[in-house]
Scaffold this active site. Sequence first.
Site, mmCIF file in Angstrom:
data_model
loop_
_atom_site.group_PDB
_atom_site.id
_atom_site.type_symbol
_atom_site.label_atom_id
_atom_site.label_comp_id
_atom_site.label_asym_id
_atom_site.label_seq_id
_atom_site.Cartn_x
_atom_site.Cartn_y
_atom_site.Cartn_z
ATOM 1 C CG ASP A 43 3.593 -6.924 7.463
ATOM 2 O OD1 ASP A 43 3.020 -6.353 6.506
ATOM 3 O OD2 ASP A 43 2.991 -7.572 8.328
ATOM 4 C CB THR A 86 2.736 0.679 6.735
ATOM 5 O OG1 THR A 86 1.379 0.597 7.225
ATOM 6 C CG2 THR A 86 3.635 0.299 7.880
ATOM 7 N NE ARG A 112 -8.052 -4.354 5.564
ATOM 8 C CZ ARG A 112 -7.590 -4.329 4.330
ATOM 9 N NH1 ARG A 112 -6.628 -5.142 3.976
ATOM 10 N NH2 ARG A 112 -8.109 -3.507 3.443
ATOM 11 C CG ASP A 119 -2.018 0.144 8.898
ATOM 12 O OD1 ASP A 119 -2.880 1.043 8.950
ATOM 13 O OD2 ASP A 119 -2.088 -0.810 8.109
ATOM 14 N NE ARG A 122 -3.201 -6.081 -3.163
ATOM 15 C CZ ARG A 122 -3.132 -6.622 -1.954
ATOM 16 N NH1 ARG A 122 -2.680 -7.854 -1.781
ATOM 17 N NH2 ARG A 122 -3.537 -5.947 -0.895
ATOM 18 C CG ASP A 169 0.995 -2.703 11.095
ATOM 19 O OD1 ASP A 169 1.772 -2.165 10.283
ATOM 20 O OD2 ASP A 169 0.066 -3.447 10.745
ATOM 21 N N GLY A 176 0.843 -1.199 0.000
ATOM 22 C CA GLY A 176 0.000 0.000 0.000
ATOM 23 C C GLY A 176 0.871 1.239 0.000
#
Lengths: 319, 319, 319, 319
Positions: free
Chosen positions: C103, C125, C171, C127, C72, C129, C11
């Site tokens: 990741d 990212t 998510r 996120d 992708r 995370d 992303g």
Amino acid sequence: MKRIAVLTSGGDAPAMNAAVRSVARSAIFRDIEVVGVRRGYEGLLEGDLIPLTKSSVGGIIHRGGTILRTARSERFRRPEGINEALQQLKRFDIDGLVVVGGDGSFRGAWELVQRGFAVVGVPATIDNDIAGTDMTIGFDTALNTVLEAVKKIRDTASSHDRLFIIEVMGREAGFLALEVAVASGAEYVLVPERPVDLPRLCDKLHYARKRGKTHSLIVLAEGVMAAHELAGQLLDTGGYDSRITVLGHIQRGGSPSAFDAVLASRMGAAALTGLVEGQTGVMAAYRRGGMELVPLSLAWEQKKELNTELLDLVEKLSI
Amino acid sequence: MKRIAVLTSGGDAPAMNAAVRSVARSAIFRDIEVVGVRRGYEGLLEGDLIPLTKSSVGGIIHRGGTILRTARSERFRRPEGINEALQQLKRFDIDGLVVVGGDGSFRGAWELVQRGFAVVGVPATIDNDIAGTDMTIGFDTALNTVLEAVKKIRDTASSHDRLFIIEVMGREAGFLALEVAVASGAEYVLVPERPVDLPRLCDKLHYARKRGKTHSLIVLAEGVMAAHELAGQLLDTGGYDSRITVLGHIQRGGSPSAFDAVLASRMGAAALTGLVEGQTGVMAAYRRGGMELVPLSLAWEQKKELNTELLDLVEKLSI
Amino acid sequence: MKRIAVLTSGGDAPAMNAAVRSVARSAIFRDIEVVGVRRGYEGLLEGDLIPLTKSSVGGIIHRGGTILRTARSERFRRPEGINEALQQLKRFDIDGLVVVGGDGSFRGAWELVQRGFAVVGVPATIDNDIAGTDMTIGFDTALNTVLEAVKKIRDTASSHDRLFIIEVMGREAGFLALEVAVASGAEYVLVPERPVDLPRLCDKLHYARKRGKTHSLIVLAEGVMAAHELAGQLLDTGGYDSRITVLGHIQRGGSPSAFDAVLASRMGAAALTGLVEGQTGVMAAYRRGGMELVPLSLAWEQKKELNTELLDLVEKLSI
Amino acid sequence: MKRIAVLTSGGDAPAMNAAVRSVARSAIFRDIEVVGVRRGYEGLLEGDLIPLTKSSVGGIIHRGGTILRTARSERFRRPEGINEALQQLKRFDIDGLVVVGGDGSFRGAWELVQRGFAVVGVPATIDNDIAGTDMTIGFDTALNTVLEAVKKIRDTASSHDRLFIIEVMGREAGFLALEVAVASGAEYVLVPERPVDLPRLCDKLHYARKRGKTHSLIVLAEGVMAAHELAGQLLDTGGYDSRITVLGHIQRGGSPSAFDAVLASRMGAAALTGLVEGQTGVMAAYRRGGMELVPLSLAWEQKKELNTELLDLVEKLSI
């Protein structure tokens, strides 16, 4: 602790209100009363206090400036002033004080601490030049404000093939100038912590022109010299014509960035917890991502170092 | 028309790129070739032209400044220069020209028109001081940029109980100063179109202080006097201490506002249509919400009047 | 190293371009050639490479998205695909690769590392995370984007006395939701790392109403449940009517914040230095304010923990 | 007139507060008392009125939403409700009312006018769908908010080579969708005023792909259909995979743009002047750049037409 006070002092900085809100709500959460002192130490001397409630600090988290206002106080610099301040604190039954401000404000706080009054600081200044904490409240917002301004100036610089000097705040410290130079991809940065090497700057400008770069940005911390002065020197030394912009007071204002709103919330809560747990003469500090309480005196006893990695980056990435 | 050219000239203004894109795409839509002239009339004299394609103007609508760049041209001010420019236009088989710029650029264009070359103007200046069109490209964006800056300064002004003077662009016109004064709720505005009445300004400051207003903002168009000069006069005449901010070049840059992006798109398309339909010596104009073509000469023959309704509003709403 | 490649994968995140610029300029600074791989691993398989020069990465530092694009790649997930990728890298004489991504992208990179190819990662990212680094590129920008959106929604919420649910990205991780809840002064936050306690949430809403709070904001990480689902449960369980806003893709875009522009510049330079010094299978990491290189595998082997101090803050400060 | 009231009604819109401030200060300037009615007609029925003073409306010009709040009122739709409202107005000695809102609010106002009470409207809605005025308060701000969001989405769209559908507000009117499509350079726009021609849309997408355009943006007004519905149809009819973003409530909030702050200030002042001069059943209108008072009934009797010039522009400029 039954009742504490909070004040903002020195130059205003974004997210001071977020810190005030956090101190107030953290106190109320523990059933401690809170009053706001208006106009810093001067207001304390005058007894200009207002109660802060859950709802009176609602909606202030995003507001720039400080709702408590701030002011210089000549009186508070004298021993009598400090004693009067202590009497006022006593008169209003205040058990502890949170001071949101910079190093000058912390020196004032220290006088109260020395006389036995419990004070915890929250470091707030757009200069980020307080040792002991990696970040001060307001720095990240100011950085983004300056970045936006520099981006606008680059539009004009590149449209007109011009050399621009952008003077940013920072009398004794170049943190703001340095980070904005990296963030904006500026070609050069001048900070108070490093000597000015004009011949070298001219060489770089010369080389840049030679390989076709038609516009350049120099970020200048005000502490080095005034922008018009640098412009004069560039003209005299290398024949370089430049335009100048002095960003001025817009750097202090604005709604806090997310980082600052979070940092101010964390620091306000940490300061209150510190007070409650009997700490005094300390400030909330952001160190390595976490909250700590460190001695207030670091603010004036230590000098915070510039990150030389960033100085190298400006050099390397502006080729 | 088989091939047209577009250039940007004079001071850069936001949405110039949106205008260039619109001219180019409108031309290509009608199977007309387009070239961009770089660095205004100077680039034209040097033959510094680049082809513009569907995709080369893709993604520029939001970019500040001008990808074609702009420059002053001494040569183009002389008759020989103008003749050389005409020869270059001929050499590159250009049938018509769109000039995006202000009144100085339009005077230059007029010289070409007088010699029989087809030129249509797109009025672009953050000063909005071109008669014949209600709005120029870049004005709305600059207005929002200045408003954001004034809001930041108000944070500091109110935190410190200070009087601030904010100097904005406008050498001969006060449109920007006036509209930003209304939009920001500033207390006073000084524009070149009105004489400065210092005693009255001091009276208003005096009255405001008396009824408890602790901070005030004065918006000053640069054409009236420099900010530090006004500060000096306020101190001498009324004893008022003030802080100053000179907004400078940040006012010219930035991604266009929605209004400007739409206006530039409409004007660019209207200019191209005008050229194709055989018009010359005219400019695209926004009048009463619609697009028209009006004589280029309005730009220097008429003076655009300030809206006195807005002057009254500043007075009335800042009580 | 004579020639390295850089790609963006997964992303998109703000400041990816700033990272690409930093990798490229750092390489050129050391006289190493750089190519950009377009559309991630898929482009690598297709040999879709472009040379990156000093000037081709000029002006991209502020641009959102990624000029190298991303995609992708199903093919790259299979062993044959990875071998083909290695052959392409060989074919183009590439000695090392910088992968800017999350990741999933790092797992892909690991496959190349396992087969002896030198790869260094730059964690990007919104996120945040990825374990091993305190911050990922893009997180700070996304946080500010979401904060601006939440502030706008609060205007409407307070004007209409309404309860709003704002669904943000995340998510499997609640970093974005949690920090924005603190920064915006939201009343509640729901994150994937904590079980949903609906009765307690309803109790808090009930209590807030009782003491006069007429509007509330709930920040919901998408990984917990969909906003309309939560709205349904609030209606069924407590009779609470709510409005929902799903922020969606606006969270990924935008010009990078100052923090992200600096972080991406630092990480890009650190990754390049790592490659040159013979490191592989590592990523640039921001730890306690400094740059380090840590094993890529931390990205999938460790789970980054939420800061429980912030969870407590939301509770305490939204009283 | 000795005392007037002002209320905000219907959906909130940016700059409502600027209008309230302008009404209040304009009244006070003429020594007329002002009260603010909270929560629209519902608050009027409940007698929820607060005095507005010079200073109580200070600092609200830049705040989003409405400090007077707004609400729906079922009671006010019935004749008894209207009579009760008139009694409340009498009870509080109110001689005239300014209603800031959209067409629904103006219909309510009309009932009061019919019964002999003096009411002047200020048109405020982000949809800009009120006939009689070229612009409504809030539209320009919403347009800029949506433009910023679309720019962020374009970052992701171009990074991933994707087709995006962006759903914006506009149940019965496409003004917002259309202007944002022009301002953002979107490839397509769907508005309620025009039938959907899916085969043609698919043709355009097909053609765009063929000539190498890898990403596209469709701006969809919510009144046409839901975004997920359009996504479904694009997949079924042309095999086009798309991502969707529903902008939702962020479109209503935010600090007003400069244009809106000026427009609201002008309209508020014009409405007050109208009331004082004995006008009723009219609204402040922005027509061809100037302020006028036009019949309130235009709001529901006429339909404002989309500017077909802009529809053509989207077509022409997105080639």
